[in-house]
Design a protein around this motif. Structure first.
Motif, short mmCIF file in Angstrom:
data_model
loop_
_atom_site.label_atom_id
_atom_site.label_comp_id
_atom_site.label_asym_id
_atom_site.label_seq_id
_atom_site.Cartn_x
_atom_site.Cartn_y
_atom_site.Cartn_z
N HIS A 20 0.76 -1.31 -0.05
CA HIS A 20 0.12 -0.01 -0.07
C HIS A 20 0.97 1.20 0.08
O HIS A 20 0.60 2.19 -0.72
N ALA A 21 1.98 1.17 0.95
CA ALA A 21 2.80 2.46 0.87
C ALA A 21 3.33 2.63 -0.48
O ALA A 21 3.37 3.77 -0.92
N VAL A 22 3.94 1.60 -1.27
CA VAL A 22 4.64 2.01 -2.38
C VAL A 22 3.56 2.20 -3.58
O VAL A 22 3.85 3.44 -4.42
N GLY A 23 2.32 1.51 -3.58
CA GLY A 23 1.54 1.67 -4.43
C GLY A 23 0.96 3.09 -4.34
O GLY A 23 0.51 3.71 -5.52
N LEU A 24 0.67 3.62 -3.39
CA LEU A 24 -0.15 4.82 -3.15
C LEU A 24 0.81 6.03 -3.07
O LEU A 24 0.47 7.10 -3.41
#
Length: 237
Positions: free
Chosen positions: A66-70
């Motif tokens: 989630h951190a990388v994707g967002l």
């Protein structure tokens, strides 16, 4: 509804992040004896081992995913893959991690609720945070069919744009007006978990990240015993 929408996606993120950071610091400073995850590993160890391993593998993958994707701007990866490829990658990889995490968390929650001895030694916040995490995982899995229907990556780009605007202090709740309801509820509950973080057993996550410091910590200097000192010498180690 417009007022609530603006509050939850323009103001609420900063409330949650402020409490998350300042609350964690205050708890570490004032209540270090509560800075732990209470162990119940002597009871039903088999179920704990399976549940804990599956949960932690899944949740770590989901957190960093989630951190990388967002938070990764689109131009960083558009030369390698387009948004639709990233969307499908997120669906398959995130869905797999979500199922693993869901199975593990269900085992942990079942163990804590239906074993009388474990339930009696559990804090209400322990059970409460597990229930909230379980609901959040269910919501995350519900978003998968919606994500698949937006296979062109449009929904992912909107969510990423909103998240990047939050961390750069340029909030824009209007970007999420047309998003499907599971995304919105998933976001609000996710922010609420950050809000509750300092008041729950989740603070032990900080300690997990803190152990990475041992990788770069210098060697501990230990004085040699071969100093030729007498037993009563004040310099004796």
């Amino acid at each position: 509804m417009n007022t609530l929408h603006n509050f939850f996606f323009n103001v609420y993120p900063y409330i949650c992040l402020s409490v998350f950071l300042m609350g964690s610091l205050a708890r570490f400073d004032r209540d270090q004896y509560t800075w732990k995850s209470d162990s119940s590993q002597l009871l039903r160890k088999g179920q704990l081992r399976w549940g804990s391993n599956l949960f932690h593998i899944g949740i770590l993958f989901l957190f960093f995913g989630h951190a990388v994707g967002l938070l990764t701007p689109h131009f960083f990866y558009e030369g390698i893959m387009d948004a639709s490829v990233k969307q499908r990658l997120a669906i398959y990889a995130g869905g797999t991690a979500g199922v693993l995490c869901f199975v593990g968390l269900t085992l942990l929650l079942h163990r804590r609720i239906f074993d009388d001895r474990i339930r009696l030694t559990s804090h209400r916040t322990d059970i409460g945070i597990l229930v909230i995490l379980w609901v959040q995982l269910v919501l995350g899995l519900i978003t998968l069919p919606y994500s698949y229907s937006h296979a062109d990556g449009s929904a992912m780009l909107v969510l990423a744009e909103w998240a990047q605007r939050i961390v750069t202090f340029r909030p824009d709740a209007a970007a999420l007006v047309t998003m499907d309801w599971p995304y919105k509820v998933h976001l609000v509950l996710g922010m609420t978990i950050f809000l509750l973080f300092p008041f729950s057993r989740l603070v032990h996550v900080w300690s997990g990240f803190g152990t990475l410091a041992y990788v770069v910590r210098p060697y501990q200097v230990v004085r040699s015993r071969k100093l030729g000192l007498t037993p009563n010498d004040p310099r004796q180690p």
